[in-house]
Design a protein around this motif. Structure first.
Motif, short mmCIF file in Angstrom:
data_model
loop_
_atom_site.label_atom_id
_atom_site.label_comp_id
_atom_site.label_asym_id
_atom_site.label_seq_id
_atom_site.Cartn_x
_atom_site.Cartn_y
_atom_site.Cartn_z
N VAL A 1 43.38 26.68 46.30
CA VAL A 1 42.26 25.77 45.96
C VAL A 1 41.39 26.43 44.90
CG1 VAL A 1 40.18 24.66 46.86
CG2 VAL A 1 42.31 24.61 48.19
N LEU A 2 41.07 27.71 45.11
CA LEU A 2 40.25 28.42 44.13
C LEU A 2 40.98 28.55 42.79
CD1 LEU A 2 38.83 31.30 46.37
CD2 LEU A 2 37.63 29.26 45.56
N TYR A 3 42.30 28.78 42.85
CA TYR A 3 43.08 28.95 41.62
C TYR A 3 43.10 27.64 40.82
CZ TYR A 3 46.96 30.15 38.54
OH TYR A 3 47.75 30.38 37.43
N ASP A 4 43.28 26.53 41.56
CA ASP A 4 43.30 25.23 40.86
C ASP A 4 41.94 24.87 40.28
OD1 ASP A 4 45.96 24.99 41.51
OD2 ASP A 4 45.59 23.80 43.33
N SER A 5 40.86 25.42 40.81
CA SER A 5 39.52 25.10 40.34
C SER A 5 38.95 26.18 39.43
CB SER A 5 38.58 24.90 41.55
OG SER A 5 39.07 23.90 42.42
N ARG A 6 39.75 27.11 38.96
CA ARG A 6 39.25 28.24 38.20
C ARG A 6 38.63 27.83 36.87
NH1 ARG A 6 44.67 27.97 37.48
NH2 ARG A 6 45.55 28.29 35.37
N ASP A 7 38.99 26.63 36.37
CA ASP A 7 38.42 26.20 35.08
C ASP A 7 36.92 25.92 35.20
OD1 ASP A 7 40.90 26.42 33.97
OD2 ASP A 7 41.42 24.29 34.25
N ARG A 8 36.42 25.64 36.39
CA ARG A 8 35.01 25.32 36.58
C ARG A 8 34.19 26.57 36.89
NH1 ARG A 8 37.44 21.18 39.72
NH2 ARG A 8 36.73 22.17 41.66
N GLN B 1 34.47 35.65 35.01
CA GLN B 1 34.71 36.72 35.98
C GLN B 1 35.27 36.16 37.29
OE1 GLN B 1 31.31 39.16 36.71
NE2 GLN B 1 32.44 40.62 38.04
N THR B 2 34.70 35.03 37.77
CA THR B 2 35.18 34.41 39.01
C THR B 2 36.57 33.83 38.81
OG1 THR B 2 32.89 33.86 39.58
CG2 THR B 2 34.63 32.74 40.80
N ALA B 3 36.83 33.23 37.64
CA ALA B 3 38.16 32.68 37.36
C ALA B 3 39.21 33.78 37.36
CB ALA B 3 38.14 31.94 36.02
N ARG B 4 38.89 34.93 36.76
CA ARG B 4 39.85 36.05 36.74
C ARG B 4 40.09 36.56 38.15
NH1 ARG B 4 44.31 38.18 34.99
NH2 ARG B 4 44.29 40.47 34.97
N SER B 5 39.04 36.58 38.96
CA SER B 5 39.21 37.02 40.35
C SER B 5 40.12 36.07 41.12
CB SER B 5 37.85 37.10 41.03
OG SER B 5 37.02 38.06 40.39
N ALA B 6 40.00 34.76 40.85
CA ALA B 6 40.87 33.79 41.51
C ALA B 6 42.33 34.00 41.11
CB ALA B 6 40.42 32.37 41.16
N GLU B 7 42.57 34.31 39.83
CA GLU B 7 43.93 34.55 39.37
C GLU B 7 44.52 35.81 40.03
OE1 GLU B 7 43.63 34.79 35.19
OE2 GLU B 7 43.32 32.63 34.89
N LEU B 8 43.71 36.89 40.09
CA LEU B 8 44.19 38.12 40.73
C LEU B 8 44.46 37.91 42.22
CD1 LEU B 8 41.84 40.78 39.07
CD2 LEU B 8 44.27 40.39 38.60
N LEU B 9 43.58 37.12 42.86
CA LEU B 9 43.76 36.84 44.28
C LEU B 9 45.06 36.09 44.52
CD1 LEU B 9 42.67 36.82 47.19
CD2 LEU B 9 41.47 34.69 46.63
N LYS B 10 45.33 35.08 43.68
CA LYS B 10 46.56 34.31 43.83
C LYS B 10 47.79 35.18 43.59
CE LYS B 10 49.00 30.45 44.05
NZ LYS B 10 50.33 31.02 43.81
N ARG B 11 47.76 36.06 42.57
CA ARG B 11 48.92 36.90 42.27
C ARG B 11 49.18 37.91 43.39
NH1 ARG B 11 48.57 40.75 37.14
NH2 ARG B 11 47.36 41.94 38.67
N GLU B 12 48.15 38.56 43.90
CA GLU B 12 48.34 39.55 44.93
C GLU B 12 48.76 38.93 46.26
OE1 GLU B 12 48.43 42.80 44.54
OE2 GLU B 12 48.18 42.38 42.40
#
Length: 509
Positions: free
Chosen positions: A301-308, A312-323
């Motif tokens: 959910v956070l990854y799909d909403s990273r554009d908003r 810094q928060t968007a990058r954290s969402a991407e790292l969270l999804k990858r890990e």
């Protein structure tokens, strides 16, 4: 012959008994030969001494007879000598063990020498050198010879003693020869030879029997230990050796039993530890699956909403999804390994064409993202085996992913080959390569050749791939050379075939 060679290689008792018999035969033969030679020499020397002594008495008697004959006529002397020969041969009667030969007179006008003998003796019975010695002058001479009678094919060993006689009236010289038979000595020697032969055979058989009995007493406990060790190797750790007495064999049996008990205890402890470890990994993996699913849903959910979000928060969402994806892959690998360790892994068999698997793997997006060119070799013809398609596809993709992440090679070559027994699929790169030790350890769990250049893998892919290959009755092997690349060869048996003779051999082998 092959069975005898196999018995010689496998049986210590056969080698001990055979070697003992051969060595004892050699010793008995040499000893018997030495004894027989000494006995023969002793008999011959004794007979020779007796013969010379008896012959000298005869020579003295003959010379006395000639001295007493005052007539100088040759015919009269010949008559006297003939009577003397008859007298000497009659003196012993039936117990006589010699024959007489009288030659002379030695110098005659026509060159022929008259010969008188007590029997029809073959002229060859008189050694030529002995006759020459007697004719050369006075003295007593002897030689060994073979006594043969005319018309007979048998020849008996004998001692020939000769001496010269001189008639005082006429001055004629005569040669008188005693031929003493060695038949009695030969019979004694034959008797000794038979006794030595029979005694030697009995001795060799007795020594062989003793060697067999002793080796059996020593080797029976060893054979029992071997059979028990074979049972240990097959997993039966309850067997024990029987301990009797206090000798070395008994102490060996006791030590063997103590070793078996210690091994059994250690194995049970390791089995318990392995079961606890497997249960822990399985339980942790299952327990983490549910919260991981929940966290992963939230991360998506956070990854799909990273554009908003702010950057810094968007990058954290991407790292969270990858890990979280990497964590899920690690859990999946751990669950697979726990199934392998527990012996619970099974196969869903189907017909798999490894040539088609290679063609499909060439389009793997992992290779495309790494900018790696794939070269296919030997995929023109079907190479079908009976295997689990999911596991085979996982093996091949793990090999390609490993090449893409760690090889730093611009080209990856996939080769397929087959024979009557098996099919092989090889993945080769031309990158940094592997050393000899690295090629052995590359299948260890969580191992990396160079942790400094790790690129996010779990370190379990190749370990799982090898377990998958072994589950199919196949093999997965690695070769490499630093700076020249590495090669992994997967070999799977065909139905009713074997993976012992792979159709592909590594270029680094």
């Amino acid at each position: 012959m092959p069975s005898l060679g196999r018995l010689w290689r496998r049986s210590i008792q056969a080698r001990v008994v055979t070697s003992t018999i051969l060595l004892s035969t050699l010793v008995v033969t040499l000893t018997g030969w030495a004894l027989l030679r000494d006995v023969a020499d002793g008999l011959a020397d004794s007979r020779r001494s007796t013969a010379i002594s008896e012959a000298r008495s005869g020579f003295d008697y003959a010379q006395t007879q000639l001295d007493a004959a005052v007539d100088t006529e040759t015919s009269t002397q010949s008559q006297v000598l003939t009577q003397m020969v008859d007298s000497l041969t009659r003196s012993r009667g039936a117990s006589r063990t010699y024959e007489l030969v009288l030659e002379g007179p030695l110098l005659t006008e026509d060159g022929e020498v008259p010969i008188r003998s007590s029997a029809a003796i073959d002229p060859d019975s008189l050694p030529r050198d002995l006759s020459d010695a007697v004719r050369s002058g006075p003295g007593t001479f002897w030689r060994y010879s073979d006594l043969a009678l005319l018309g007979s094919s048998t020849r008996d060993a004998s001692v020939v003693v000769g001496s010269q006689l001189r008639a005082p009236g006429s001055g004629d010289t005569y040669a008188l020869f005693y031929l003493f038979s060695l038949a009695d000595q030969q019979e004694t020697l034959d008797l000794v030879r038979r006794a030595l032969l029979l005694g030697g055979i009995a001795m060799v058989l007795m020594v062989g029997g003793v060697a067999w009995l002793v080796s059996r007493q020593v080797l029976d406990p060893v054979r029992l230990a071997r059979r028990i060790a074979e049972r240990y190797a097959s997993g039966n750790l309850e067997q024990r050796m029987h301990v009797s007495g206090e000798d070395d064999i008994a102490r060996l049996s006791s030590s063997f039993n103590q070793m078996a008990a210690s091994l059994q205890s250690q194995i049970r402890r390791l089995e318990n530890l392995s079961r606890v470890q497997q249960r822990f990994v399985s339980d942790v993996s299952h327990e983490l699956r549910t919260p991981l699913t929940t966290v992963q849903m939230a991360s998506e959910v956070l990854y799909d909403s990273r554009d908003r979000f702010d950057p810094q928060t968007a990058r954290s969402a991407e790292l969270l999804k990858r890990e979280l994806d990497r964590f899920e892959s690690l859990l999946s690998d751990l669950l697979d390994l726990s199934r392998f360790d527990a012996g619970a892994a099974d196969l869903e068999l189907d017909l798999v064409d490894l040539a088609q698997v290679a063609r499909d793997a060439a389009d793997d997006p992992v290779l495309e993202r790494a900018g790696i060119t794939v070269r296919l070799v030997g995929v023109e013809h079907p190479a079908v085996v009976e295997a689990d398609p999911r596991r085979i596809d996982r093996i091949v993709r793990n090999l390609l992913a490993n090449a893409a992440k760690y090889s730093q090679s611009p080209v990856v070559e996939i080769r397929v080959a087959q024979n009557d027994e098996s099919v092989s699929l090889a993945v080769r790169d031309f990158g940094v390569g592997l050393s000899g030790d690295e090629a052995i350890r590359v299948f260890d769990r969580f191992w990396r050749a160079d942790p400094a250049r790790a690129q996010g893998g779990t370190g379990l892919g190749l370990a799982i791939s090898r377990e998958d290959a072994a589950l199919h009755g196949g093999t997965l092997q690695a070769w490499g050379r630093p700076g020249a690349g590495s090669e992994f060869i997967l070999t799977l048996p065909k139905p009713e075939g074997s993976a012992k003779h792979p159709p592909l051999v590594s270029v680094f082998a």
